[in-house]
Scaffold this motif. Sequence first.
Motif, PDB file in Angstrom:
ATOM      1  N   VAL A 220       0.864  -1.184   0.000  1.00  0.00           N
ATOM      2  CA  VAL A 220       0.000   0.000   0.000  1.00  0.00           C
ATOM      3  C   VAL A 220       0.900   1.234   0.000  1.00  0.00           C
ATOM      4  CG1 VAL A 220      -1.782   1.288   1.225  1.00  0.00           C
ATOM      5  CG2 VAL A 220      -1.810  -1.227   1.230  1.00  0.00           C
ATOM      6  N   GLY A 221       0.764   2.022  -1.037  1.00  0.00           N
ATOM      7  CA  GLY A 221       1.609   3.208  -1.104  1.00  0.00           C
ATOM      8  C   GLY A 221       1.468   3.926  -2.429  1.00  0.00           C
ATOM      9  N   ARG A 222       2.314   4.901  -2.643  1.00  0.00           N
ATOM     10  CA  ARG A 222       2.309   5.708  -3.857  1.00  0.00           C
ATOM     11  C   ARG A 222       3.088   4.990  -4.955  1.00  0.00           C
ATOM     12  NH1 ARG A 222       4.511  11.329  -1.518  1.00  0.00           N
ATOM     13  NH2 ARG A 222       4.276  11.972  -3.715  1.00  0.00           N
ATOM     14  N   GLU A 223       2.600   5.100  -6.198  1.00  0.00           N
ATOM     15  CA  GLU A 223       3.278   4.480  -7.344  1.00  0.00           C
ATOM     16  C   GLU A 223       4.198   5.503  -7.992  1.00  0.00           C
ATOM     17  OE1 GLU A 223       1.099   1.853  -9.930  1.00  0.00           O
ATOM     18  OE2 GLU A 223      -0.644   1.956  -8.623  1.00  0.00           O
ATOM     19  N   ILE A 224       5.487   5.199  -7.980  1.00  0.00           N
ATOM     20  CA  ILE A 224       6.519   6.128  -8.442  1.00  0.00           C
ATOM     21  C   ILE A 224       7.311   5.484  -9.576  1.00  0.00           C
ATOM     22  CG2 ILE A 224       8.536   7.481  -7.774  1.00  0.00           C
ATOM     23  CD1 ILE A 224       6.017   8.378  -6.325  1.00  0.00           C
ATOM     24  N   GLU A 225       7.569   6.264 -10.638  1.00  0.00           N
ATOM     25  CA  GLU A 225       8.303   5.748 -11.793  1.00  0.00           C
ATOM     26  C   GLU A 225       9.507   6.625 -12.094  1.00  0.00           C
ATOM     27  OE1 GLU A 225       4.409   3.745 -13.990  1.00  0.00           O
ATOM     28  OE2 GLU A 225       5.442   5.416 -14.983  1.00  0.00           O
ATOM     29  N   VAL A 240      11.493  11.743 -10.938  1.00  0.00           N
ATOM     30  CA  VAL A 240      10.469  10.699 -10.894  1.00  0.00           C
ATOM     31  C   VAL A 240       9.092  11.281 -11.191  1.00  0.00           C
ATOM     32  CG1 VAL A 240      11.797   9.347  -9.245  1.00  0.00           C
ATOM     33  CG2 VAL A 240      10.039  10.953  -8.411  1.00  0.00           C
ATOM     34  N   GLY A 241       8.168  10.392 -11.504  1.00  0.00           N
ATOM     35  CA  GLY A 241       6.774  10.751 -11.698  1.00  0.00           C
ATOM     36  C   GLY A 241       5.906   9.869 -10.826  1.00  0.00           C
ATOM     37  N   GLU A 242       4.702  10.325 -10.568  1.00  0.00           N
ATOM     38  CA  GLU A 242       3.771   9.568  -9.733  1.00  0.00           C
ATOM     39  C   GLU A 242       2.501   9.248 -10.507  1.00  0.00           C
ATOM     40  OE1 GLU A 242       1.609   9.690  -5.319  1.00  0.00           O
ATOM     41  OE2 GLU A 242       2.736  11.434  -6.040  1.00  0.00           O
ATOM     42  N   ILE A 243       2.006   8.043 -10.316  1.00  0.00           N
ATOM     43  CA  ILE A 243       0.760   7.590 -10.929  1.00  0.00           C
ATOM     44  C   ILE A 243      -0.365   7.704  -9.900  1.00  0.00           C
ATOM     45  CG2 ILE A 243      -0.453   5.653 -11.985  1.00  0.00           C
ATOM     46  CD1 ILE A 243       1.847   6.717 -13.677  1.00  0.00           C
ATOM     47  N   ILE A 244      -1.413   8.402 -10.275  1.00  0.00           N
ATOM     48  CA  ILE A 244      -2.621   8.456  -9.445  1.00  0.00           C
ATOM     49  C   ILE A 244      -3.685   7.657 -10.184  1.00  0.00           C
ATOM     50  CG2 ILE A 244      -4.295   9.922  -8.279  1.00  0.00           C
ATOM     51  CD1 ILE A 244      -1.437  10.396  -7.350  1.00  0.00           C
ATOM     52  N   ALA A 245      -3.907   6.422  -9.766  1.00  0.00           N
ATOM     53  CA  ALA A 245      -4.810   5.519 -10.484  1.00  0.00           C
ATOM     54  C   ALA A 245      -6.260   5.804 -10.120  1.00  0.00           C
ATOM     55  CB  ALA A 245      -4.473   4.066 -10.155  1.00  0.00           C
ATOM     56  N   ALA A 246      -7.110   5.785 -11.163  1.00  0.00           N
ATOM     57  CA  ALA A 246      -8.541   5.975 -10.929  1.00  0.00           C
ATOM     58  C   ALA A 246      -9.171   4.725 -10.337  1.00  0.00           C
ATOM     59  CB  ALA A 246      -9.240   6.339 -12.236  1.00  0.00           C
ATOM     60  N   ALA A 247      -8.604   3.558 -10.692  1.00  0.00           N
ATOM     61  CA  ALA A 247      -9.122   2.289 -10.195  1.00  0.00           C
ATOM     62  C   ALA A 247      -8.403   1.904  -8.904  1.00  0.00           C
ATOM     63  CB  ALA A 247      -8.951   1.207 -11.251  1.00  0.00           C
ATOM     64  N   ASP A 251      -4.536  -0.797 -13.472  1.00  0.00           N
ATOM     65  CA  ASP A 251      -4.674  -1.875 -14.442  1.00  0.00           C
ATOM     66  C   ASP A 251      -4.760  -1.307 -15.856  1.00  0.00           C
ATOM     67  OD1 ASP A 251      -7.223  -0.800 -14.564  1.00  0.00           O
ATOM     68  OD2 ASP A 251      -8.238  -2.578 -13.785  1.00  0.00           O
ATOM     69  N   PHE A 252      -4.972  -2.181 -16.855  1.00  0.00           N
ATOM     70  CA  PHE A 252      -4.958  -1.756 -18.253  1.00  0.00           C
ATOM     71  C   PHE A 252      -6.002  -0.668 -18.512  1.00  0.00           C
ATOM     72  CE2 PHE A 252      -5.945  -1.945 -22.750  1.00  0.00           C
ATOM     73  CZ  PHE A 252      -4.694  -2.098 -23.344  1.00  0.00           C
ATOM     74  N   ASP A 253      -7.219  -0.866 -18.019  1.00  0.00           N
ATOM     75  CA  ASP A 253      -8.276   0.120 -18.252  1.00  0.00           C
ATOM     76  C   ASP A 253      -7.957   1.447 -17.574  1.00  0.00           C
ATOM     77  OD1 ASP A 253      -9.854  -1.413 -19.909  1.00  0.00           O
ATOM     78  OD2 ASP A 253     -11.001  -2.294 -18.270  1.00  0.00           O
ATOM     79  N   ALA A 254      -7.427   1.380 -16.365  1.00  0.00           N
ATOM     80  CA  ALA A 254      -7.084   2.617 -15.659  1.00  0.00           C
ATOM     81  C   ALA A 254      -5.989   3.379 -16.402  1.00  0.00           C
ATOM     82  CB  ALA A 254      -6.638   2.305 -14.234  1.00  0.00           C
ATOM     83  N   LYS A 255      -5.066   2.642 -17.022  1.00  0.00           N
ATOM     84  CA  LYS A 255      -3.967   3.288 -17.750  1.00  0.00           C
ATOM     85  C   LYS A 255      -4.445   3.977 -19.007  1.00  0.00           C
ATOM     86  CE  LYS A 255       0.010   0.504 -16.336  1.00  0.00           C
ATOM     87  NZ  LYS A 255       1.022  -0.488 -16.724  1.00  0.00           N
ATOM     88  N   TYR A 256      -5.246   3.263 -19.800  1.00  0.00           N
ATOM     89  CA  TYR A 256      -5.505   3.720 -21.154  1.00  0.00           C
ATOM     90  C   TYR A 256      -6.935   4.170 -21.438  1.00  0.00           C
ATOM     91  CZ  TYR A 256      -0.954   1.595 -21.794  1.00  0.00           C
ATOM     92  OH  TYR A 256       0.368   1.272 -21.676  1.00  0.00           O
ATOM     93  N   HIS A 257      -7.873   3.866 -20.534  1.00  0.00           N
ATOM     94  CA  HIS A 257      -9.267   4.173 -20.834  1.00  0.00           C
ATOM     95  C   HIS A 257      -9.943   5.102 -19.828  1.00  0.00           C
ATOM     96  CE1 HIS A 257      -9.221   0.056 -23.062  1.00  0.00           C
ATOM     97  NE2 HIS A 257      -8.773   1.037 -23.824  1.00  0.00           N
ATOM     98  N   ASP A 258      -9.349   5.282 -18.652  1.00  0.00           N
ATOM     99  CA  ASP A 258      -9.989   6.083 -17.608  1.00  0.00           C
ATOM    100  C   ASP A 258      -9.273   7.426 -17.486  1.00  0.00           C
ATOM    101  OD1 ASP A 258     -11.146   7.157 -15.317  1.00  0.00           O
ATOM    102  OD2 ASP A 258     -11.432   5.179 -14.418  1.00  0.00           O
ATOM    103  N   GLU A 259      -9.951   8.477 -17.899  1.00  0.00           N
ATOM    104  CA  GLU A 259      -9.345   9.800 -17.882  1.00  0.00           C
ATOM    105  C   GLU A 259      -9.117  10.331 -16.474  1.00  0.00           C
ATOM    106  OE1 GLU A 259     -11.690  12.389 -20.278  1.00  0.00           O
ATOM    107  OE2 GLU A 259     -11.204  11.358 -22.160  1.00  0.00           O
ATOM    108  N   ALA A 260      -9.713   9.672 -15.482  1.00  0.00           N
ATOM    109  CA  ALA A 260      -9.517  10.107 -14.101  1.00  0.00           C
ATOM    110  C   ALA A 260      -8.136   9.715 -13.571  1.00  0.00           C
ATOM    111  CB  ALA A 260     -10.601   9.524 -13.202  1.00  0.00           C
ATOM    112  N   SER A 261      -7.473   8.757 -14.228  1.00  0.00           N
ATOM    113  CA  SER A 261      -6.105   8.421 -13.845  1.00  0.00           C
ATOM    114  C   SER A 261      -5.184   9.568 -14.240  1.00  0.00           C
ATOM    115  CB  SER A 261      -5.657   7.129 -14.537  1.00  0.00           C
ATOM    116  OG  SER A 261      -6.380   6.020 -14.057  1.00  0.00           O
ATOM    117  N   LYS A 262      -4.223   9.874 -13.373  1.00  0.00           N
ATOM    118  CA  LYS A 262      -3.357  11.024 -13.617  1.00  0.00           C
ATOM    119  C   LYS A 262      -1.891  10.648 -13.456  1.00  0.00           C
ATOM    120  CE  LYS A 262      -6.779  14.352 -11.864  1.00  0.00           C
ATOM    121  NZ  LYS A 262      -7.047  15.377 -10.825  1.00  0.00           N
ATOM    122  N   THR A 263      -1.045  11.391 -14.145  1.00  0.00           N
ATOM    123  CA  THR A 263       0.395  11.271 -13.958  1.00  0.00           C
ATOM    124  C   THR A 263       0.921  12.623 -13.508  1.00  0.00           C
ATOM    125  OG1 THR A 263       0.724  11.757 -16.312  1.00  0.00           O
ATOM    126  CG2 THR A 263       0.701   9.443 -15.661  1.00  0.00           C
TER     127      THR A 263
END
Length: 349
Positions: A220-225, A240-247, A251-263
């Motif tokens: 459980v934590g922040r996703e950092i790339e 570095v960058g941070e991923i704020i996942a909508a899901a 996952d695949f949909d959160a990456k490419y289909h959900d505009e609520a996901s942020k980088t």
Amino acid sequence: MKKRVCIIFGGRSSEHGVSIVSGATVARAIPGDKYDKVLIGITKQGEWLLAPNVTSMEDGSWTRSMVHAVISPETDHSLILMENGHFEKLHIDVAFPVLHGLWGEDGTIQGLFGMAGLPYVGCGHLSSAITMDKFFTKVVVGALGIDQAPYTPVLSHELNDMDKVIRRIESERTYPLFIKPSNAGSSVGITKAHDRDELIKGLTTAAEHDRKILVEETIVGREIECAVFGYGNNAFATGVGEIIAAAEFYDFDAKYHDEASKTIVDPELPEGKLQEFREKALAIYRACDCFGFSRVDFFLEKDTNRVVFNEINTIPGHTPISMYPMLMEKAGHSMRDYVVELIEMAEER
């Protein structure tokens, strides 16, 4: 005389569509005043076709090309073009694979380039194979002493006795668990299990994508790339960058289909953590013998601020939402500049 670069995109993996977008982005970034570009698309069925231009990649018309094109394994650096029973050889100087997942990022096509003595962009065949396989990556990273999620490996044939597998996992791990195909990207085939029923479904799903499966405890934590570029002592890590996942997870949909996901590029971090991410990204990159470019992904664990390794991608995505080009741009390296450097590095090797 301009050198000829062969950009290869598509592929048979579950990331076929993402690869097309990345390939078009890279193709547009390669300067036409320096290089002649040849575009080769690999269909989901495994056909190699000559794409007439970048627009055909974007609108899908390349799949109707009548010109088949394959790289010769002989050492004459030839692309063999075939149309209506006629054959032609076209000399190429450098291959630039923009393939994600199996049969593209896993060392297979890199082996073909190596056999042909053809300069190519990116990691070598062994490095690509190790980093594509999440299990073997964990072995390498474990030897470095870098933290990663505790895991249990499962082989698909073991699922014939599902009860036995479940008992083993539950004796070693604590829910919630992530179930991942060992060889897959873009979070394809990954599920999260909160109980036994979800674990069984997740194992069945993962087995559809690979015969090797990883069952990991949840971090459980922040996703950092972090983006890494270069080779050997010349390699460097960006910010570095941070991923704020909508899901619930990225996952695949959160990456490419959900505009609520942020980088978010250059997020706020606790003191000293940026340097720790960069140092560990470089250590993993070098330990895996990476070359050219890769993206190294971590978690910053909640409450403890522990840096935990997640995975490494040796042909990072170049879609409009992909982190790698954003991080390189922030570090002062435009895509046009760094794709030229990648081509030059391929020739140096």
